[in-house]
Design an enzyme around this catalytic site. Structure first.
Site, PDB file in Angstrom:
ATOM      1  N   CYS A 113      -6.428 -19.350  -4.698  1.00 33.13           N
ATOM      2  CA  CYS A 113      -7.742 -19.489  -5.316  1.00 33.13           C
ATOM      3  C   CYS A 113      -8.779 -18.995  -4.313  1.00 33.13           C
ATOM      4  CB  CYS A 113      -7.979 -20.958  -5.665  1.00 33.13           C
ATOM      5  SG  CYS A 113      -9.718 -21.282  -6.011  1.00 33.13           S
ATOM      6  N   GLU A 148      -4.963  -6.088  -0.674  1.00 33.69           N
ATOM      7  CA  GLU A 148      -5.225  -5.910  -2.104  1.00 33.69           C
ATOM      8  C   GLU A 148      -5.720  -7.173  -2.798  1.00 33.69           C
ATOM      9  OE1 GLU A 148      -2.006  -3.945  -4.104  1.00 33.69           O
ATOM     10  OE2 GLU A 148      -2.682  -2.012  -3.332  1.00 33.69           O
ATOM     11  N   CYS A 153      -8.915 -16.766 -10.917  1.00 31.31           N
ATOM     12  CA  CYS A 153      -8.540 -18.180 -10.906  1.00 31.31           C
ATOM     13  C   CYS A 153      -9.457 -18.937 -11.859  1.00 31.31           C
ATOM     14  CB  CYS A 153      -8.627 -18.733  -9.490  1.00 31.31           C
ATOM     15  SG  CYS A 153      -8.133 -20.461  -9.394  1.00 31.31           S
ATOM     16  N   CYS A 155      -9.452 -22.561 -11.938  1.00 25.42           N
ATOM     17  CA  CYS A 155      -9.214 -23.960 -11.555  1.00 25.42           C
ATOM     18  C   CYS A 155     -10.532 -24.751 -11.572  1.00 25.42           C
ATOM     19  CB  CYS A 155      -8.564 -24.005 -10.176  1.00 25.42           C
ATOM     20  SG  CYS A 155      -9.729 -23.706  -8.827  1.00 25.42           S
ATOM     21  N   GLU A 301      -2.625   3.327   1.902  1.00 24.92           N
ATOM     22  CA  GLU A 301      -1.230   3.381   1.453  1.00 24.92           C
ATOM     23  C   GLU A 301      -1.046   4.503   0.452  1.00 24.92           C
ATOM     24  OE1 GLU A 301       0.287  -0.173  -0.397  1.00 24.92           O
ATOM     25  OE2 GLU A 301      -0.688  -1.475   1.072  1.00 24.92           O
ATOM     26  N   LYS A 350      12.668  -3.905  -2.861  1.00 25.48           N
ATOM     27  CA  LYS A 350      13.766  -3.249  -2.135  1.00 25.48           C
ATOM     28  C   LYS A 350      14.000  -1.806  -2.590  1.00 25.48           C
ATOM     29  CE  LYS A 350      17.250  -5.511  -5.043  1.00 25.48           C
ATOM     30  NZ  LYS A 350      16.257  -6.217  -5.874  1.00 25.48           N
ATOM     31  N   HIS A 352      11.516   0.226  -3.482  1.00 24.78           N
ATOM     32  CA  HIS A 352      10.312   1.041  -3.260  1.00 24.78           C
ATOM     33  C   HIS A 352      10.596   2.037  -2.131  1.00 24.78           C
ATOM     34  CE1 HIS A 352       6.195   2.181  -2.332  1.00 24.78           C
ATOM     35  NE2 HIS A 352       5.796   1.558  -3.425  1.00 24.78           N
TER      36      HIS A 352
HETATM   37  C1  GLA Z   1       0.574  -2.309  -2.824  1.00 21.70           C
HETATM   38  C2  GLA Z   1       0.697  -3.308  -1.699  1.00 21.70           C
HETATM   39  C3  GLA Z   1       1.889  -3.094  -0.856  1.00 21.70           C
HETATM   40  C4  GLA Z   1       3.088  -2.718  -1.692  1.00 21.70           C
HETATM   41  C5  GLA Z   1       2.767  -1.500  -2.490  1.00 21.70           C
HETATM   42  C6  GLA Z   1       3.934  -1.009  -3.304  1.00 21.70           C
HETATM   43  O1  GLA Z   1      -0.280  -1.287  -2.581  1.00 21.70           O
HETATM   44  O2  GLA Z   1      -0.441  -3.369  -0.883  1.00 21.70           O
HETATM   45  O3  GLA Z   1       2.144  -4.262  -0.139  1.00 21.70           O
HETATM   46  O4  GLA Z   1       3.430  -3.770  -2.525  1.00 21.70           O
HETATM   47  O5  GLA Z   1       1.725  -1.809  -3.375  1.00 21.70           O
HETATM   48  O6  GLA Z   1       3.613   0.086  -4.087  1.00 21.70           O
HETATM   49 ZN    ZN Z   2      -9.838 -21.480  -8.300  1.00 24.49          ZN
END
Ligand code: GLA
Ligand code: ZN
Length: 670
Positions: A113, A148, A153, A155, A301, A350, A352
């Site tokens: 939360c 990310e 939430c 609550c 990423e 696993k 990815h």
């Molecule tokens: C997100 C997350 C990562 C991973 C990738 C996989 O961007 O930040 O930790 O889970 O996706 O695509």
């Molecule tokens: Zn909350």
């Protein structure tokens, strides 16, 4: 903030999974691939704080020493997006409640939360531990807060905080009732205590969209408080290290224009879905560059190969990762980072892709390609880092408009803001015309732009239309589309016809809007040409504007569909429907000519050309085709920064290949 001396290459590394021998092998492979930056330890809170206030950093110290001894720098991530089990168990308030009122269980990540004070207290304590230990480490390049963000939430804490948020925003209940227009359906509130969180799904239109809009704002602000909590702590130990967080792919939930003002630099994760067109990916990068007024960003990423969470996880084809990486750099990225360095042996991800796969070998296609790219980027040094993209075309984009448009019940279920943006962006991208994305707000400076577009700018903030009108009168060119200028910040529609505050600028008024089923079409007559259109059709009346195209079918046959208004020294165009692409191309060519914007380069379809400028210019040429294609780079003699060749005029790029060249033209944007 110190500038980087290279394009950081590397990515997410989760070494707490591996034994000594694997770690040693990783270092060897990283050196081999030209890795210069590792992001860690993103999810390791439970390892670092096995019990409340009990810290174990010894293992991380050893790993960080090993990394820096290998000449690699690190992006240190506070591990606060995956709280340890003891925290969720001891303080259940930390766990979120979902939209259906279910208290969720521990086990997910980014699953807390955002208004839990206990969460913030423990995350803050962790940030202190991190900063105290590593803020002055010579190999620390940047801080990465959590991961990310984006959990909703519902609550009791969030409920209470939502009421406070609204009290502050509206001052009085009368004002709230007015702005939410609670008179409709008799939803009048007589006390702040009666306010409920909007716990109905978006596709259920029974919840007032004004409440949902404020919930999105509230969620953005609450999440921002979590980020700031850690940001301030990290900064207090060393103000010189940039702090950011990685924003999820393209998340609608959080207003990223607002969120990123609290960061030193934008970070974002680029995961195109199989089949996404190059212009769509390019547009997302441009939006990210727009969040902080054209500042370059961190590509935090991307996947070095397939993902695991798509319905069908297509392998990235040979050369695709390289192309996507250069495309990011061309549009404003200063790094090339991946999720992930080594594929986990088990767990949710696993399957990815990773630079080092389960095979654990260096003679794999993915490793070879990554290593090739790593060394190539090394050669490019830092010449375009922090370089800007110079654009004379701007698109107005607002998360609030995105929310309001897609929360709307009617006129069509197919309202899609990103699609609307990309519909206008595509012809510009096809012509290699650089585009900036701007937040429409009072006082914005449109003077650098020859052309400003407002695709489906449904919700208009105070002062925006006045700014646009002044810009047009002074000689600017403006284009708005159907579903622009309908509502205010509380989703209250304008009286006196759409497009509301833009009516005078555009010299039109819209009487009605027809929504067509996907298989239905209308026709457009534009001069001597006939086109099709669909999706939505505005029934337009012109007051001052000239008609550029009319509908050919139905009871509104002959009514204007596309208009152009001369106002002061400028022009304001309106597209009241979704024309077929060929029509958009013809319109855009004409509009660009009027605005005096010329495509800077000629190239075959599917060849993307972008320029970044710092002291010197750098030109990126990307062939997205699966066949050889040409690009005309003009008279200038350029040096290829990848292989030292000298080129000028027309060059040919093999299928899927990339070129990076010098560019001398300093002050000559298109
Ligand atoms: C997100 C997350 C990562 C991973 C990738 C996989 O961007 O930040 O930790 O889970 O996706 O695509
Ligand atoms: Zn909350």
């Amino acid at each position: 903030m110190k500038s980087a001396d290279r394009i950081y290459f590397g990515g997410d590394y989760n070494p707490d999974q591996w034994d000594e021998q694997t770690l040693e092998e990783d270092m060897r492979l990283f050196r081999k691939a030209g890795v210069s930056l590792l992001t860690l330890p993103v999810f390791s809170w439970a390892r670092l704080e096995p019990d409340e206030g009990v810290y174990d950093f010894a293992w991380l110290d050893r790993i960080l020493e090993r990394i820096s001894a290998n000449g690699i720098r690190f992006c240190l991530a506070t591990p606060t997006s995956a709280q340890p089990a003891w925290l969720s168990t001891r303080y259940p308030e930390v766990l979120p409640v979902d939209i259906q009122g279910r208290k969720r269980t521990h086990g997910m990540r980014v699953f807390f939360c955002v208004n839990s004070l206990k969460y913030r207290e423990r995350a803050g304590a962790m940030a202190h531990e991190f900063a105290r230990r590593y803020a002055r480490h010579p190999a620390l390049a940047m801080w990465h807060v959590a991961n990310e963000y984006g959990t909703s939430c519902y609550c009791p804490t969030c409920q209470a905080r939502f009421r406070l948020f609204l009290k502050k925003r509206y001052g009085s209940l009368e004002e709230l009732n007015r702005r939410w227009h609670t008179a409709f359906w008799g939803r009048i509130l007589t006390s702040f205590e009666e306010i409920c969180l909007p716990t109905e799904l978006n596709d259920d239109y029974r919840f007032n969209p004004a409440v949902q809009l404020d919930y999105m704002r509230f969620l953005t602000d609450s999440t921002l408080e979590c980020f700031r909590n850690e940001y301030d702590i990290l900064k207090s130990y060393n103000p010189d290290i940039p702090v950011m967080t990685n924003m999820s792919g393209f998340i609608r939930k959080l207003d990223q224009f607002r969120f990123t003002q609290a960061m030193d630099i934008v970070g974002w994760d680029n995961y195109p879905s199989p089949g996404d067109k190059p212009h769509f990916v390019a547009m997302k990068h441009d939006i990210m560059r727009g969040l902080r007024h054209g500042q370059s960003f961190i590509l935090t990423e991307q996947s070095p190969n397939q993902q695991n969470w798509q319905p069908y996880n297509r392998l990235k084809r040979p050369g695709e990762v390289r192309r996507l990486s250069y495309q990011a750099l061309a549009h404003g990225a200063d790094t090339c980072l991946f999720f992930q360095m080594r594929q986990s042996i088990a767990g949710q991800e696993k399957f990815h892709g990773a630079i080092i796969s389960h095979a654990g070998r260096e003679d794999t296609r993915v490793f070879r390609e990554a290593a090739g790219l790593g060394h190539e980027l090394e050669k490019l040094g830092s010449r375009f880092l922090e370089g800007r993209v110079e654009a004379r075309v701007a698109v107005l984009m607002d998360w609030n408009s995105w929310w309001a448009l897609e929360l709307s019940s009617g006129p069509s279920r197919d309202l899609n803001y990103l699609r609307a943006l990309s519909f206008c962006y595509r012809p510009l991208h096809d012509r290699n015309i650089p585009v900036d994305f701007l937040l429409p707000q009072a006082g914005m400076d449109l003077s650098p732009y020859a052309l400003v577009l407002a695709p489906m700018l449904y919700m208009v903030r105070p002062g925006v239309a006045e700014c646009v009108d002044a810009y047009v009168r002074e000689g600017g060119h403006f284009l708005a589309t159907v579903m622009t200028g309908l509502a205010d910040e509380n989703d209250r529609c304008v009286f006196g016809a759409y497009p509301g505050p833009f009516r005078d600028t555009l010299g039109i008024w819209v009487e009605e809007t027809d929504a067509l089923r996907p298989e239905e079409k209308n026709g457009l007559r534009m001069g001597d040409s006939l086109y099709t259109c669909g999706f939505l059709c505005d029934l337009i009346h012109v007051t001052h504007a000239k008609v550029l195209a009319t509908y050919t079918e139905d009871f509104y046959r002959g009514m204007p569909a596309i208009t152009r208004n001369i106002r002061g020294r400028g022009e304001a165009w309106y597209i009241g429907t979704r024309p077929e692409e060929a029509c958009m191309d013809a319109l855009m060519d004409r509009l660009l000519r009027h605005a005096g914007v010329h495509p800077p380069f000629r190239a075959a379809p599917g060849v993307e050309i972008t320029r970044r400028v710092r002291e010197e210019g750098t030109l990126f040429v990307i062939n997205h085709n699966d066949h050889e294609a040409w690009a005309d780079l003009g008279e200038e003699t350029r040096t290829s920064l990848l292989d030292g060749r000298t080129v000028s005029g027309i060059i040919r790029l093999p299928a899927g290949d990339v070129g990076v060249f010098t560019d001398d033209r300093k002050d000559k944007p298109c």
